[in-house]
Design a protein around this motif. Structure first.
Motif, PDB file in Angstrom:
ATOM      1  N   SER A  69      14.621  28.004  17.136  1.00 53.11           N
ATOM      2  CA  SER A  69      15.303  26.723  17.041  1.00 53.11           C
ATOM      3  C   SER A  69      14.363  25.568  17.391  1.00 53.11           C
ATOM      4  O   SER A  69      14.714  24.428  17.183  1.00 53.11           O
ATOM      5  CB  SER A  69      16.522  26.721  17.964  1.00 53.11           C
ATOM      6  N   GLN A  70      13.180  25.867  17.887  1.00 52.06           N
ATOM      7  CA  GLN A  70      12.217  24.793  18.171  1.00 52.06           C
ATOM      8  C   GLN A  70      11.665  24.198  16.871  1.00 52.06           C
ATOM      9  O   GLN A  70      11.052  23.151  16.874  1.00 52.06           O
ATOM     10  CB  GLN A  70      11.051  25.346  18.999  1.00 52.06           C
ATOM     11  N   ASP A  71      11.915  24.910  15.765  1.00 48.02           N
ATOM     12  CA  ASP A  71      11.392  24.467  14.475  1.00 48.02           C
ATOM     13  C   ASP A  71      12.214  23.343  13.873  1.00 48.02           C
ATOM     14  O   ASP A  71      11.818  22.752  12.894  1.00 48.02           O
ATOM     15  CB  ASP A  71      11.389  25.636  13.477  1.00 48.02           C
ATOM     16  N   TYR A  72      13.363  23.066  14.426  1.00 45.48           N
ATOM     17  CA  TYR A  72      14.291  22.128  13.809  1.00 45.48           C
ATOM     18  C   TYR A  72      14.580  20.984  14.768  1.00 45.48           C
ATOM     19  O   TYR A  72      14.763  21.202  15.972  1.00 45.48           O
ATOM     20  CB  TYR A  72      15.583  22.884  13.460  1.00 45.48           C
ATOM     21  N   HIS A  73      14.639  19.772  14.202  1.00 44.43           N
ATOM     22  CA  HIS A  73      14.949  18.627  15.052  1.00 44.43           C
ATOM     23  C   HIS A  73      16.462  18.483  15.168  1.00 44.43           C
ATOM     24  O   HIS A  73      17.135  18.178  14.191  1.00 44.43           O
ATOM     25  CB  HIS A  73      14.359  17.346  14.460  1.00 44.43           C
ATOM     26  N   PHE A  74      17.000  18.723  16.360  1.00 45.33           N
ATOM     27  CA  PHE A  74      18.441  18.599  16.550  1.00 45.33           C
ATOM     28  C   PHE A  74      18.805  17.144  16.853  1.00 45.33           C
ATOM     29  O   PHE A  74      18.278  16.548  17.786  1.00 45.33           O
ATOM     30  CB  PHE A  74      18.923  19.520  17.677  1.00 45.33           C
ATOM     31  N   GLY A  75      19.726  16.608  16.054  1.00 45.58           N
ATOM     32  CA  GLY A  75      20.086  15.199  16.201  1.00 45.58           C
ATOM     33  C   GLY A  75      21.404  14.967  16.904  1.00 45.58           C
ATOM     34  O   GLY A  75      21.666  13.879  17.404  1.00 45.58           O
ATOM     35  N   LEU A  76      22.262  15.996  16.964  1.00 48.45           N
ATOM     36  CA  LEU A  76      23.581  15.802  17.584  1.00 48.45           C
ATOM     37  C   LEU A  76      23.461  15.717  19.095  1.00 48.45           C
ATOM     38  O   LEU A  76      22.661  16.418  19.703  1.00 48.45           O
ATOM     39  CB  LEU A  76      24.513  16.973  17.241  1.00 48.45           C
ATOM     40  N   GLU A  77      24.299  14.867  19.692  1.00 45.85           N
ATOM     41  CA  GLU A  77      24.352  14.795  21.156  1.00 45.85           C
ATOM     42  C   GLU A  77      25.064  16.058  21.661  1.00 45.85           C
ATOM     43  O   GLU A  77      25.781  16.720  20.905  1.00 45.85           O
ATOM     44  CB  GLU A  77      25.154  13.559  21.579  1.00 45.85           C
ATOM     45  N   GLU A  78      24.910  16.350  22.948  1.00 44.96           N
ATOM     46  CA  GLU A  78      25.518  17.565  23.499  1.00 44.96           C
ATOM     47  C   GLU A  78      27.042  17.553  23.416  1.00 44.96           C
ATOM     48  O   GLU A  78      27.674  18.592  23.335  1.00 44.96           O
ATOM     49  CB  GLU A  78      25.070  17.759  24.947  1.00 44.96           C
ATOM     50  N   HIS A  79      27.617  16.339  23.474  1.00 48.63           N
ATOM     51  CA  HIS A  79      29.082  16.258  23.462  1.00 48.63           C
ATOM     52  C   HIS A  79      29.647  16.270  22.038  1.00 48.63           C
ATOM     53  O   HIS A  79      30.844  16.178  21.850  1.00 48.63           O
ATOM     54  CB  HIS A  79      29.550  15.010  24.222  1.00 48.63           C
ATOM     55  N   GLU A  80      28.773  16.363  21.049  1.00 53.30           N
ATOM     56  CA  GLU A  80      29.237  16.375  19.662  1.00 53.30           C
ATOM     57  C   GLU A  80      29.156  17.783  19.082  1.00 53.30           C
ATOM     58  O   GLU A  80      28.285  18.558  19.433  1.00 53.30           O
ATOM     59  CB  GLU A  80      28.354  15.462  18.794  1.00 53.30           C
ATOM     60  N   GLY A  81      30.066  18.074  18.188  1.00 56.86           N
ATOM     61  CA  GLY A  81      30.049  19.380  17.533  1.00 56.86           C
ATOM     62  C   GLY A  81      30.690  19.266  16.165  1.00 56.86           C
ATOM     63  O   GLY A  81      30.997  18.168  15.695  1.00 56.86           O
ATOM     64  N   ILE A  82      30.902  20.408  15.560  1.00 62.53           N
ATOM     65  CA  ILE A  82      31.435  20.440  14.196  1.00 62.53           C
ATOM     66  C   ILE A  82      32.835  19.812  14.117  1.00 62.53           C
ATOM     67  O   ILE A  82      33.199  19.213  13.111  1.00 62.53           O
ATOM     68  CB  ILE A  82      31.414  21.901  13.656  1.00 62.53           C
ATOM     69  N   SER A  83      33.617  19.915  15.198  1.00 67.10           N
ATOM     70  CA  SER A  83      34.986  19.346  15.204  1.00 67.10           C
ATOM     71  C   SER A  83      34.943  17.843  14.991  1.00 67.10           C
ATOM     72  O   SER A  83      35.719  17.296  14.212  1.00 67.10           O
ATOM     73  CB  SER A  83      35.688  19.655  16.518  1.00 67.10           C
ATOM     74  N   GLU A  84      34.037  17.170  15.677  1.00 67.00           N
ATOM     75  CA  GLU A  84      33.933  15.714  15.543  1.00 67.00           C
ATOM     76  C   GLU A  84      33.441  15.336  14.144  1.00 67.00           C
ATOM     77  O   GLU A  84      33.888  14.354  13.570  1.00 67.00           O
ATOM     78  CB  GLU A  84      32.962  15.136  16.579  1.00 67.00           C
ATOM     79  N   LEU A  85      32.519  16.123  13.617  1.00 67.40           N
ATOM     80  CA  LEU A  85      31.945  15.787  12.309  1.00 67.40           C
ATOM     81  C   LEU A  85      32.961  15.882  11.177  1.00 67.40           C
ATOM     82  O   LEU A  85      32.846  15.214  10.170  1.00 67.40           O
ATOM     83  CB  LEU A  85      30.750  16.698  12.006  1.00 67.40           C
ATOM     84  N   PHE A  86      33.961  16.738  11.357  1.00 67.94           N
ATOM     85  CA  PHE A  86      35.010  16.819  10.341  1.00 67.94           C
ATOM     86  C   PHE A  86      36.282  16.137  10.836  1.00 67.94           C
ATOM     87  O   PHE A  86      37.392  16.512  10.455  1.00 67.94           O
ATOM     88  CB  PHE A  86      35.226  18.274   9.894  1.00 67.94           C
ATOM     89  N   ASP A  87      36.071  15.145  11.710  1.00 71.62           N
ATOM     90  CA  ASP A  87      37.142  14.258  12.144  1.00 71.62           C
ATOM     91  C   ASP A  87      38.291  14.991  12.805  1.00 71.62           C
ATOM     92  O   ASP A  87      39.460  14.721  12.520  1.00 71.62           O
ATOM     93  CB  ASP A  87      37.659  13.479  10.933  1.00 71.62           C
ATOM     94  N   CYS A  88      37.957  15.963  13.651  1.00 77.91           N
ATOM     95  CA  CYS A  88      39.001  16.729  14.327  1.00 77.91           C
ATOM     96  C   CYS A  88      38.921  16.484  15.823  1.00 77.91           C
ATOM     97  O   CYS A  88      37.894  16.067  16.335  1.00 77.91           O
ATOM     98  CB  CYS A  88      38.813  18.215  14.075  1.00 77.91           C
ATOM     99  N   ASP A  89      40.015  16.768  16.519  1.00 82.78           N
ATOM    100  CA  ASP A  89      40.030  16.626  17.988  1.00 82.78           C
ATOM    101  C   ASP A  89      39.294  17.783  18.637  1.00 82.78           C
ATOM    102  O   ASP A  89      39.230  18.848  18.076  1.00 82.78           O
ATOM    103  CB  ASP A  89      41.467  16.601  18.492  1.00 82.78           C
TER     104      ASP A  89
END
Lengths: 21, 231
Positions: A1-21
């Motif tokens: 996973s060091q090969d990829y630049h992670f842009g999401l904050e720790e408090h963000e996940g897939i739920s937020e990205l698809f507008d879910c609680d």
């Protein structure tokens, strides 16, 4: 996973990205 | 034994198969528990969607590669479906830990989420078959019909097959990589390449939902105090 630049904050996940609680 | 582009691709395919040995192309018991915990059970919709997209994928694959290849397309789709369910379970476990909730009704009833996740899993499978050496031009695009057909089935081909906006596909990439720790360096780089392609080009095409979201964001922010330009 060091090969990829992670842009999401720790408090963000897939739920937020698809507008879910 | 010397490493050739074909051998490298075959090793990657073999590794993918090994990693998915214990995975099923049906939802696992753990996934079924997540589905049952939802306010609205998404099980039927998920199964129906996977079946429909499987048919579409096999047809489009056969159209691109040759009508006798529909069975081959079905096999690749089944590998993608295994990866889709595996990553979905891993994502939900992370979300459960992060949010301390077990009801993911809204997310699991979101069709765009499922189609994007399945598209990402299919992209990993298709890119594995094409092989990194081939993608990097070791064979050259003009060296044979089958090579160029296979390369043409790489991103963004899957977006057209699943009628998916690049902007929605983009949203699953990072979570997909986090949820699938066995992804190889080359595959991570391939997904990163897809990400760049979306950011620099595909997300800005005329039919992108990005424009509506920007408009909505401007309207919502109209009553608020403007942020300094640097922000």
């Amino acid at each position: 996973s060091q090969d990829y630049h992670f842009g999401l904050e720790e408090h963000e996940g897939i739920s937020e990205l698809f507008d879910c609680d | 034994v010397p490493q050739t582009p074909i051998r490298a691709a075959m090793n990657s395919i073999q590794q993918l198969r090994v990693e998915l040995t214990s995975a099923s192309d049906q939802p696992s018991h753990n996934l079924q528990v997540y589905f049952k915990n939802c306010t609205v059970d998404p099980s039927e919709e998920i199964t129906k969607r996977v079946e429909e997209l499987g048919q579409v994928f096999s047809q489009k694959f056969a159209q691109a590669v040759g009508q006798r290849s529909e069975g081959l397309g079905r096999k690749r789709f089944n590998l993608g479906a295994q990866l889709y369910y595996k990553v979905m379970e891993s994502m939900l476990k992370s979300e459960e830990k992060r949010l301390s909730v077990q009801n993911f009704s809204k997310l699991l009833n979101n069709a765009t989420f499922h189609t994007s996740l399945l598209a990402c899993a299919m992209e990993v499978v298709m890119a594995t078959y094409v092989g990194n050496s081939l993608k990097n031009g070791a064979f050259g695009r003009g060296s044979g019909a089958s090579d160029s057909v296979e390369t043409d089935l790489c991103f963004p081909w899957i977006l057209g097959v699943f009628q998916l906006h690049a902007f929605d596909f983009y949203k699953v990439i990072e979570s997909f990589i986090k949820a699938e720790p066995t992804l190889k360096h080359d595959m991570m780089k391939h997904l990163e390449h897809c990400e760049h392609l979306i950011m620099e080009n595909l997300a800005w095409r005329a039919d992108s939902p990005l424009f509506d979201l920007l408009k909505q964001s401007c309207e919502e922010g109209a009553g608020e105090q403007a942020e300094p330009p640097a922000t």
